[in-house]
Design a protein around this motif. Structure first.
Motif, PDB file in Angstrom:
ATOM      1  N   GLU A   1       0.841  -1.435  -0.025  1.00  0.00           N
ATOM      2  CA  GLU A   1      -0.241  -0.039   0.113  1.00  0.00           C
ATOM      3  C   GLU A   1       0.800   1.149  -0.067  1.00  0.00           C
ATOM      4  OE1 GLU A   1      -0.597  -2.480   2.372  1.00  0.00           O
ATOM      5  OE2 GLU A   1      -1.837  -3.299   1.015  1.00  0.00           O
ATOM      6  N   GLY A   2       2.276   0.983   0.149  1.00  0.00           N
ATOM      7  CA  GLY A   2       2.893   2.144   0.104  1.00  0.00           C
ATOM      8  C   GLY A   2       3.446   2.744   1.399  1.00  0.00           C
ATOM      9  N   GLN A   3       2.928   2.195   2.454  1.00  0.00           N
ATOM     10  CA  GLN A   3       3.165   2.655   3.777  1.00  0.00           C
ATOM     11  C   GLN A   3       4.474   2.167   4.024  1.00  0.00           C
ATOM     12  OE1 GLN A   3       0.359   0.944   6.668  1.00  0.00           O
ATOM     13  NE2 GLN A   3       0.551   2.782   7.678  1.00  0.00           N
ATOM     14  N   VAL A   4       5.355   2.853   5.068  1.00  0.00           N
ATOM     15  CA  VAL A   4       6.537   2.396   5.442  1.00  0.00           C
ATOM     16  C   VAL A   4       6.436   1.905   6.893  1.00  0.00           C
ATOM     17  CG1 VAL A   4       9.002   3.241   5.804  1.00  0.00           C
ATOM     18  CG2 VAL A   4       7.648   3.741   3.855  1.00  0.00           C
ATOM     19  N   VAL A   5       6.710   0.678   7.281  1.00  0.00           N
ATOM     20  CA  VAL A   5       6.548   0.400   8.617  1.00  0.00           C
ATOM     21  C   VAL A   5       7.696  -0.665   9.098  1.00  0.00           C
ATOM     22  CG1 VAL A   5       4.151   0.327   8.605  1.00  0.00           C
ATOM     23  CG2 VAL A   5       5.192  -1.604   7.872  1.00  0.00           C
ATOM     24  N   ALA A   6       7.892  -0.675  10.297  1.00  0.00           N
ATOM     25  CA  ALA A   6       8.916  -1.583  11.025  1.00  0.00           C
ATOM     26  C   ALA A   6       8.457  -2.771  10.819  1.00  0.00           C
ATOM     27  CB  ALA A   6       9.237  -1.031  12.536  1.00  0.00           C
ATOM     28  N   ASP A   7       9.235  -3.749  10.616  1.00  0.00           N
ATOM     29  CA  ASP A   7       9.145  -5.325  10.561  1.00  0.00           C
ATOM     30  C   ASP A   7       9.777  -6.079  11.499  1.00  0.00           C
ATOM     31  OD1 ASP A   7       8.167  -7.734   9.792  1.00  0.00           O
ATOM     32  OD2 ASP A   7       9.390  -7.467   7.978  1.00  0.00           O
TER      33      ASP A   7
ATOM     34  N   THR B   1      14.477  -2.541   4.110  1.00  0.00           N
ATOM     35  CA  THR B   1      15.712  -2.165   4.237  1.00  0.00           C
ATOM     36  C   THR B   1      16.171  -2.191   5.821  1.00  0.00           C
ATOM     37  OG1 THR B   1      17.413  -0.511   3.968  1.00  0.00           O
ATOM     38  CG2 THR B   1      15.268   0.380   4.745  1.00  0.00           C
ATOM     39  N   TYR B   2      17.265  -2.223   5.968  1.00  0.00           N
ATOM     40  CA  TYR B   2      17.750  -2.341   7.495  1.00  0.00           C
ATOM     41  C   TYR B   2      18.525  -1.328   8.410  1.00  0.00           C
ATOM     42  CZ  TYR B   2      16.823  -7.014   6.272  1.00  0.00           C
ATOM     43  OH  TYR B   2      15.704  -8.416   5.940  1.00  0.00           O
ATOM     44  N   ILE B   3      17.992  -1.160   9.724  1.00  0.00           N
ATOM     45  CA  ILE B   3      18.445  -0.031  10.208  1.00  0.00           C
ATOM     46  C   ILE B   3      18.998  -0.907  11.691  1.00  0.00           C
ATOM     47  CG2 ILE B   3      18.271   2.117  11.480  1.00  0.00           C
ATOM     48  CD1 ILE B   3      15.778   2.596   9.575  1.00  0.00           C
ATOM     49  N   HIS B   4      20.055  -0.423  12.446  1.00  0.00           N
ATOM     50  CA  HIS B   4      20.324  -0.871  13.517  1.00  0.00           C
ATOM     51  C   HIS B   4      19.568  -0.576  14.689  1.00  0.00           C
ATOM     52  CE1 HIS B   4      24.714  -1.444  12.471  1.00  0.00           C
ATOM     53  NE2 HIS B   4      24.501  -2.375  12.862  1.00  0.00           N
ATOM     54  N   LYS B   5      19.245  -1.545  15.606  1.00  0.00           N
ATOM     55  CA  LYS B   5      18.304  -1.206  16.689  1.00  0.00           C
ATOM     56  C   LYS B   5      18.935  -0.142  17.838  1.00  0.00           C
ATOM     57  CE  LYS B   5      16.124  -5.679  16.337  1.00  0.00           C
ATOM     58  NZ  LYS B   5      16.379  -6.902  16.671  1.00  0.00           N
ATOM     59  N   THR B   6      19.232   0.798  17.340  1.00  0.00           N
ATOM     60  CA  THR B   6      19.862   2.039  18.009  1.00  0.00           C
ATOM     61  C   THR B   6      19.193   3.220  17.916  1.00  0.00           C
ATOM     62  OG1 THR B   6      21.841   2.699  16.724  1.00  0.00           O
ATOM     63  CG2 THR B   6      22.354   0.868  18.291  1.00  0.00           C
ATOM     64  N   ARG B   7      19.236   4.161  18.877  1.00  0.00           N
ATOM     65  CA  ARG B   7      18.621   5.520  18.642  1.00  0.00           C
ATOM     66  C   ARG B   7      19.405   6.162  17.723  1.00  0.00           C
ATOM     67  NH1 ARG B   7      17.584   8.058  24.241  1.00  0.00           N
ATOM     68  NH2 ARG B   7      16.773   6.023  24.679  1.00  0.00           N
TER      69      ARG B   7
ATOM     70  N   THR C   1       5.928   7.312  13.477  1.00  0.00           N
ATOM     71  CA  THR C   1       5.963   5.946  14.126  1.00  0.00           C
ATOM     72  C   THR C   1       7.246   5.461  14.320  1.00  0.00           C
ATOM     73  OG1 THR C   1       3.686   5.621  13.076  1.00  0.00           O
ATOM     74  CG2 THR C   1       4.929   3.871  14.166  1.00  0.00           C
ATOM     75  N   LEU C   2       8.081   5.795  13.123  1.00  0.00           N
ATOM     76  CA  LEU C   2       9.282   5.341  13.159  1.00  0.00           C
ATOM     77  C   LEU C   2      10.331   5.973  14.193  1.00  0.00           C
ATOM     78  CD1 LEU C   2      10.106   4.495   9.230  1.00  0.00           C
ATOM     79  CD2 LEU C   2       9.897   2.749  11.137  1.00  0.00           C
ATOM     80  N   ILE C   3      10.196   7.242  14.088  1.00  0.00           N
ATOM     81  CA  ILE C   3      10.933   8.330  15.189  1.00  0.00           C
ATOM     82  C   ILE C   3      10.560   7.453  16.483  1.00  0.00           C
ATOM     83  CG2 ILE C   3      10.771  10.616  16.056  1.00  0.00           C
ATOM     84  CD1 ILE C   3      10.626  11.559  13.331  1.00  0.00           C
ATOM     85  N   GLU C   4       9.300   7.441  16.839  1.00  0.00           N
ATOM     86  CA  GLU C   4       8.858   6.901  18.197  1.00  0.00           C
ATOM     87  C   GLU C   4       9.599   5.720  18.501  1.00  0.00           C
ATOM     88  OE1 GLU C   4       7.525   8.566  20.552  1.00  0.00           O
ATOM     89  OE2 GLU C   4       7.284  10.185  19.135  1.00  0.00           O
TER      90      GLU C   4
ATOM     91  N   GLY D   1      12.257   4.472  16.974  1.00  0.00           N
ATOM     92  CA  GLY D   1      13.736   4.736  17.275  1.00  0.00           C
ATOM     93  C   GLY D   1      14.084   5.261  18.666  1.00  0.00           C
ATOM     94  N   LYS D   2      13.231   6.067  19.485  1.00  0.00           N
ATOM     95  CA  LYS D   2      13.383   6.639  20.746  1.00  0.00           C
ATOM     96  C   LYS D   2      13.445   5.376  21.649  1.00  0.00           C
ATOM     97  CE  LYS D   2      11.828  10.979  19.988  1.00  0.00           C
ATOM     98  NZ  LYS D   2      10.410  11.948  20.008  1.00  0.00           N
ATOM     99  N   SER D   3      12.659   4.357  21.657  1.00  0.00           N
ATOM    100  CA  SER D   3      12.421   3.290  22.205  1.00  0.00           C
ATOM    101  C   SER D   3      13.833   2.372  22.389  1.00  0.00           C
ATOM    102  CB  SER D   3      11.604   2.569  22.109  1.00  0.00           C
ATOM    103  OG  SER D   3      11.552   1.555  20.895  1.00  0.00           O
ATOM    104  N   PHE D   4      14.785   2.636  21.249  1.00  0.00           N
ATOM    105  CA  PHE D   4      15.995   1.868  21.425  1.00  0.00           C
ATOM    106  C   PHE D   4      17.123   2.559  22.299  1.00  0.00           C
ATOM    107  CE2 PHE D   4      14.308   0.333  16.941  1.00  0.00           C
ATOM    108  CZ  PHE D   4      14.082  -0.937  17.578  1.00  0.00           C
ATOM    109  N   PRO D   5      17.850   1.727  23.003  1.00  0.00           N
ATOM    110  CA  PRO D   5      18.893   2.282  23.614  1.00  0.00           C
ATOM    111  C   PRO D   5      19.845   3.114  22.773  1.00  0.00           C
ATOM    112  CG  PRO D   5      19.298  -0.126  23.400  1.00  0.00           C
ATOM    113  CD  PRO D   5      17.845   0.112  22.923  1.00  0.00           C
TER     114      PRO D   5
END
Ligand SMILES: [Zn+2]
Length: 119
Positions: free
Chosen positions: A30-36, A46-52, A82-85, A87-91
């Motif tokens: 649907e063109g949404q960008v969500v964490a998986d 795509t991938y992002i480290h689980k760090t702030r 949503t992604l910013i939030e 991200g903030k939850s990661f150490p």
């Protein structure tokens, strides 16, 4: 033969690491960008480290994410929020090595591989 560990490049810091250390972010049909977090969603990912830090790096410049996911339009503000939030939850990165000993972080190798293969 040693078991092959899938590796992925973080689009924030460009470091290559075992896939399980990274958070997958997908573009849904649907063109949404969500964490998986399960890594099982359909769609281009795509991938992002689980760090702030890494989330912040990516989300400060959402064009990077847009490019990585081959989006035609900029990411919707709600998706970004949503992604910013998340991200903030990661150490913070500095804390991960002491807080999560053994289980989570491998010694950080100074890999400076240019990941230019993904174009
Ligand atoms: Zn990173």
């Amino acid at each position: 033969m040693p078991k092959h560990i899938p590796q992925r490049t973080c689009i924030g810091c460009q470091r290559v690491q075992a896939k399980r250390e990274l958070m997958r972010v997908v573009r849904t049909p649907e063109g949404q960008v969500v964490a998986d977090p399960t890594g099982k969603k359909n769609g281009r990912g795509t991938y992002i480290h689980k760090t702030r830090e890494c989330f912040q790096m990516v989300l400060d410049a959402p064009g990077k994410l847009q490019h990585a996911l081959k989006l035609e339009k900029p990411i919707a503000p709600d998706d970004l929020k949503t992604l910013i939030e998340l991200g903030k939850s990661f150490p913070a990165q500095n804390a991960t090595e002491t807080e999560m000993k053994g289980t989570h972080s491998e010694p950080r190798r100074a890999q400076h591989q240019a990941a230019h293969h993904s174009k």
